[in-house]
Design a protein around this motif. Structure first.
Motif, mmCIF file in Angstrom:
data_model
loop_
_atom_site.group_PDB
_atom_site.id
_atom_site.type_symbol
_atom_site.label_atom_id
_atom_site.label_comp_id
_atom_site.label_asym_id
_atom_site.label_seq_id
_atom_site.Cartn_x
_atom_site.Cartn_y
_atom_site.Cartn_z
ATOM 1 N N ALA A 255 0.829 -1.202 0.000
ATOM 2 C CA ALA A 255 0.000 0.000 0.000
ATOM 3 C C ALA A 255 0.864 1.253 0.000
ATOM 4 C CB ALA A 255 -0.933 -0.005 1.211
ATOM 5 N N LYS A 256 1.883 1.242 0.831
ATOM 6 C CA LYS A 256 2.785 2.404 0.911
ATOM 7 C C LYS A 256 3.482 2.634 -0.425
ATOM 8 C CE LYS A 256 6.474 4.389 3.748
ATOM 9 N NZ LYS A 256 7.374 4.175 4.919
ATOM 10 N N ALA A 257 3.931 1.550 -1.050
ATOM 11 C CA ALA A 257 4.623 1.665 -2.336
ATOM 12 C C ALA A 257 3.701 2.199 -3.425
ATOM 13 C CB ALA A 257 5.182 0.304 -2.740
ATOM 14 N N ALA A 258 2.408 1.875 -3.317
ATOM 15 C CA ALA A 258 1.439 2.309 -4.331
ATOM 16 C C ALA A 258 0.830 3.674 -4.022
ATOM 17 C CB ALA A 258 0.329 1.258 -4.447
ATOM 18 N N GLY A 259 1.191 4.252 -2.881
ATOM 19 C CA GLY A 259 0.629 5.547 -2.509
ATOM 20 C C GLY A 259 -0.791 5.458 -1.981
ATOM 21 N N CYS A 260 -1.151 4.285 -1.461
ATOM 22 C CA CYS A 260 -2.489 4.075 -0.894
ATOM 23 C C CYS A 260 -2.403 4.190 0.626
ATOM 24 C CB CYS A 260 -3.011 2.693 -1.294
ATOM 25 S SG CYS A 260 -4.533 2.198 -0.466
ATOM 26 N N THR A 261 -3.253 5.029 1.207
ATOM 27 C CA THR A 261 -3.281 5.211 2.659
ATOM 28 C C THR A 261 -4.214 4.187 3.296
ATOM 29 O OG1 THR A 261 -2.926 7.589 2.398
ATOM 30 C CG2 THR A 261 -3.772 6.834 4.530
ATOM 31 N N LEU A 262 -3.679 3.391 4.222
ATOM 32 C CA LEU A 262 -4.501 2.435 4.969
ATOM 33 C C LEU A 262 -5.101 3.124 6.183
ATOM 34 C CD1 LEU A 262 -2.723 -1.044 5.208
ATOM 35 C CD2 LEU A 262 -4.562 -0.335 3.707
ATOM 36 N N ILE A 263 -6.397 2.923 6.397
ATOM 37 C CA ILE A 263 -7.085 3.522 7.532
ATOM 38 C C ILE A 263 -7.642 2.405 8.396
ATOM 39 C CG2 ILE A 263 -9.028 4.994 8.220
ATOM 40 C CD1 ILE A 263 -8.532 6.303 5.328
ATOM 41 N N LEU A 264 -7.088 2.286 9.604
ATOM 42 C CA LEU A 264 -7.517 1.261 10.552
ATOM 43 C C LEU A 264 -8.239 1.916 11.730
ATOM 44 C CD1 LEU A 264 -4.377 -1.082 10.648
ATOM 45 C CD2 LEU A 264 -6.530 -1.442 9.445
ATOM 46 N N PRO A 265 -8.998 1.144 12.510
ATOM 47 C CA PRO A 265 -9.734 1.727 13.637
ATOM 48 C C PRO A 265 -8.820 2.418 14.644
ATOM 49 C CG PRO A 265 -10.522 -0.492 13.156
ATOM 50 C CD PRO A 265 -9.295 -0.289 12.321
ATOM 51 N N VAL A 266 -9.317 3.532 15.194
ATOM 52 C CA VAL A 266 -8.602 4.240 16.271
ATOM 53 C C VAL A 266 -9.299 4.033 17.608
ATOM 54 C CG1 VAL A 266 -7.580 5.953 14.748
ATOM 55 C CG2 VAL A 266 -9.837 6.404 15.758
ATOM 56 N N ASP A 267 -10.542 3.555 17.551
ATOM 57 C CA ASP A 267 -11.246 3.165 18.775
ATOM 58 C C ASP A 267 -12.173 2.006 18.456
ATOM 59 O OD1 ASP A 267 -13.114 4.598 17.294
ATOM 60 O OD2 ASP A 267 -13.975 5.643 19.023
ATOM 61 N N ALA A 268 -12.699 1.381 19.493
ATOM 62 C CA ALA A 268 -13.496 0.178 19.280
ATOM 63 C C ALA A 268 -14.574 0.036 20.343
ATOM 64 C CB ALA A 268 -12.590 -1.054 19.300
ATOM 65 N N VAL A 269 -15.643 -0.647 19.961
ATOM 66 C CA VAL A 269 -16.683 -1.042 20.907
ATOM 67 C C VAL A 269 -16.387 -2.490 21.297
ATOM 68 C CG1 VAL A 269 -19.147 -1.365 21.278
ATOM 69 C CG2 VAL A 269 -18.342 0.505 19.828
ATOM 70 N N VAL A 270 -16.210 -2.734 22.595
ATOM 71 C CA VAL A 270 -15.801 -4.058 23.067
ATOM 72 C C VAL A 270 -16.845 -4.646 24.006
ATOM 73 C CG1 VAL A 270 -13.353 -3.500 22.826
ATOM 74 C CG2 VAL A 270 -14.497 -3.124 25.032
ATOM 75 N N ALA A 271 -16.841 -5.955 24.120
ATOM 76 C CA ALA A 271 -17.741 -6.668 25.024
ATOM 77 C C ALA A 271 -17.119 -8.016 25.352
ATOM 78 C CB ALA A 271 -19.111 -6.861 24.379
ATOM 79 N N ALA A 272 -17.668 -8.668 26.386
ATOM 80 C CA ALA A 272 -17.147 -9.967 26.811
ATOM 81 C C ALA A 272 -17.559 -11.070 25.849
ATOM 82 C CB ALA A 272 -17.619 -10.289 28.219
ATOM 83 N N LYS A 273 -18.710 -10.863 25.150
ATOM 84 C CA LYS A 273 -19.177 -11.870 24.195
ATOM 85 C C LYS A 273 -20.059 -11.197 23.155
ATOM 86 C CE LYS A 273 -23.144 -13.159 27.107
ATOM 87 N NZ LYS A 273 -23.863 -14.270 27.762
ATOM 88 N N LEU A 274 -20.258 -11.909 22.054
ATOM 89 C CA LEU A 274 -21.126 -11.401 20.997
ATOM 90 C C LEU A 274 -22.556 -11.846 21.285
ATOM 91 C CD1 LEU A 274 -21.681 -10.038 18.280
ATOM 92 C CD2 LEU A 274 -20.988 -12.156 17.149
ATOM 93 N N ALA A 275 -23.363 -10.922 21.816
ATOM 94 C CA ALA A 275 -24.749 -11.242 22.150
ATOM 95 C C ALA A 275 -25.531 -9.948 22.259
ATOM 96 C CB ALA A 275 -24.820 -12.019 23.468
ATOM 97 N N ALA A 276 -26.805 -10.019 21.917
ATOM 98 C CA ALA A 276 -27.662 -8.845 22.041
ATOM 99 C C ALA A 276 -27.803 -8.481 23.514
ATOM 100 C CB ALA A 276 -29.023 -9.129 21.429
ATOM 101 N N GLY A 277 -27.766 -7.187 23.811
ATOM 102 C CA GLY A 277 -27.987 -6.711 25.176
ATOM 103 C C GLY A 277 -26.787 -6.845 26.097
#
Length: 399
Positions: A255-277
């Motif tokens: 990406a750097k060689a091609a002049g493409c900017t990579l955009i990754l998360p700067v913050d996140a929503v976290v939880a102990a498990k994947l479940a509604a509520g």
């Protein structure tokens, strides 16, 4: 400018039997269609051909039958197809070649429409068997492919048949090819791509192609965790392909060689498990607790993505930003989708999206009809993003 492939405008169809390769591989439950999108998108091509005096014969596969499986017959699709055509009658043949098919076609008047039985009831379809392609070709005078979603398969009805009869793209195929060309082959710059999903390993070819084509590449979903891990970020208990770290570093270097900017998360929503509520927290990306999973990108990341979209002229989107099927982990995908829709309407952003999860996520956000083009083509859309040539499209190109 002349299209690089033939279209309905190139065919004189009046009085001719036109074989139309469609994709009627729609979801069904208890014998009823649960999502008629593909049927509805096919209708304009069939109506135009019928109104121009063609005898229209629809070819399609359905499911993955091993031989003639009555459970995978196309017969239950006659009524939904007729409904999508405004109530026009649709004949049905119990086979897609030979006397049963010819007898139904012979009874069609100009403007009549018939559906033939599942192509995949014959092994010659998926083998691209020349004899099977010739048996199909014997039924008509012209061939129209309106099944972009099957164009990545070199099958008898998608590739072989196009070489045996005068052929053209249907309106759906034409719209899809034109939208995709506008998005990556001749795009207005800057071009932003959003790629989500669970695994880097399933989208390697896609990432490697996109870094050479786009100006900014946003990566979300669990695959972002792997790229973050490769940068030395602790992603806690999140889904992460740790063995792909070196590959991720190679992608970043490309990406750097091609002049493409990579955009990754700067913050996140976290939880102990994947479940509604479940209880959630929003944390900086380098502050993920060791016992928590990243399940969505956070509001700061959404703002950063939307800022990139504001500067973009073209957007290509494949994959959600979080575990969108389980609220509240749909929040980021919905927010970005709505901003993309707003910019499409108000700022002329060319927005093209596709892939099963992507289509479902955009529908959940209520914007499926508000982007420039949303592809329902699944695997074909993904292979196009990977830079591969699609046999069903190549067969239609002007020579």
């Amino acid at each position: 400018m002349t299209a690089p492939f033939r279209t309905l405008d190139d065919l004189d169809v009046a009085g001719q039997v036109v074989l139309v390769r469609a994709d009627l591989n729609v979801p069904m439950a208890d014998g009823r269609v649960t999502d008629a999108t593909r049927i509805e998108r096919l209708a304009p091509t069939l109506v135009e051909l019928a109104d121009r005096g063609a005898k229209v014969v629809v070819l399609s596969h359905f499911g993955r039958p091993k031989g003639k499986d009555p459970a995978l017959s196309l017969a239950p699709l006659v009524a939904p197809l007729s409904a999508a055509l405004g109530g026009r009658p649709v004949g049905f043949a119990v086979d897609c070649i030979g006397l049963p098919a010819a007898a139904v076609i012979d009874q069609l008047a100009p403007g009549g429409i018939a559906l033939l039985e599942n192509l995949r009831f014959h092994p010659g379809e998926e083998k691209n068997d020349p004899a099977f392609a010739k048996a199909l070709a014997a039924l008509g005078q012209l061939y129209v492919n309106d099944a972009f979603s099957a164009a990545h398969r070199a099958h008898a009805s998608t590739e072989g048949l196009a070489h045996l009869l005068p052929s053209a793209a249907g309106r759906l195929m034409q719209a899809e090819c034109e939208a995709l060309a506008k998005a990556l082959e001749t795009p207005e710059k800057p071009v932003v791509a959003i790629v989500g999903g669970s695994k880097v390993s399933t989208k390697l070819d896609l990432l490697q192609n996109l870094v050479t084509k786009v100006d900014r590449l946003v990566i979300g979903g669990a695959m972002a965790n792997t790229l973050l891990f490769a940068r030395g970020v602790d992603v806690g208990a999140s889904l992460c392909e740790r063995d792909m770290a070196e590959t991720c570093r190679e992608i970043e270097a490309a990406a750097k060689a091609a002049g493409c900017t990579l955009i990754l998360p700067v913050d996140a929503v976290v939880a102990a498990k994947l479940a509604a509520g479940v209880e959630t927290a929003t944390v900086a990306i380098d502050q993920v607790p060791s016992d928590r999973m990243i399940l969505d990108v956070g509001p700061a990341t959404v703002a950063a993505i939307n800022a990139q979209l504001a500067e973009a002229r073209t957007l290509v989107w494949n994959g959600p930003l979080g575990a969108f099927e389980t609220p509240p982990f749909d929040a980021a995908t919905v927010a970005v989708a709505r901003e993309a829709a707003r910019l499409t309407a108000e700022a002329g952003l060319v927005s093209v999206a596709g892939g099963g999860d992507t289509v479902a996520a955009l529908a959940a956000a209520g914007v499926e009809e508000r982007l420039t083009y949303v592809s329902t083509a699944g695997g074909a859309f993904l292979e196009w993003l990977e830079g591969r040539s699609l046999p069903g499209v190549e067969a239609l190109r002007r020579r």
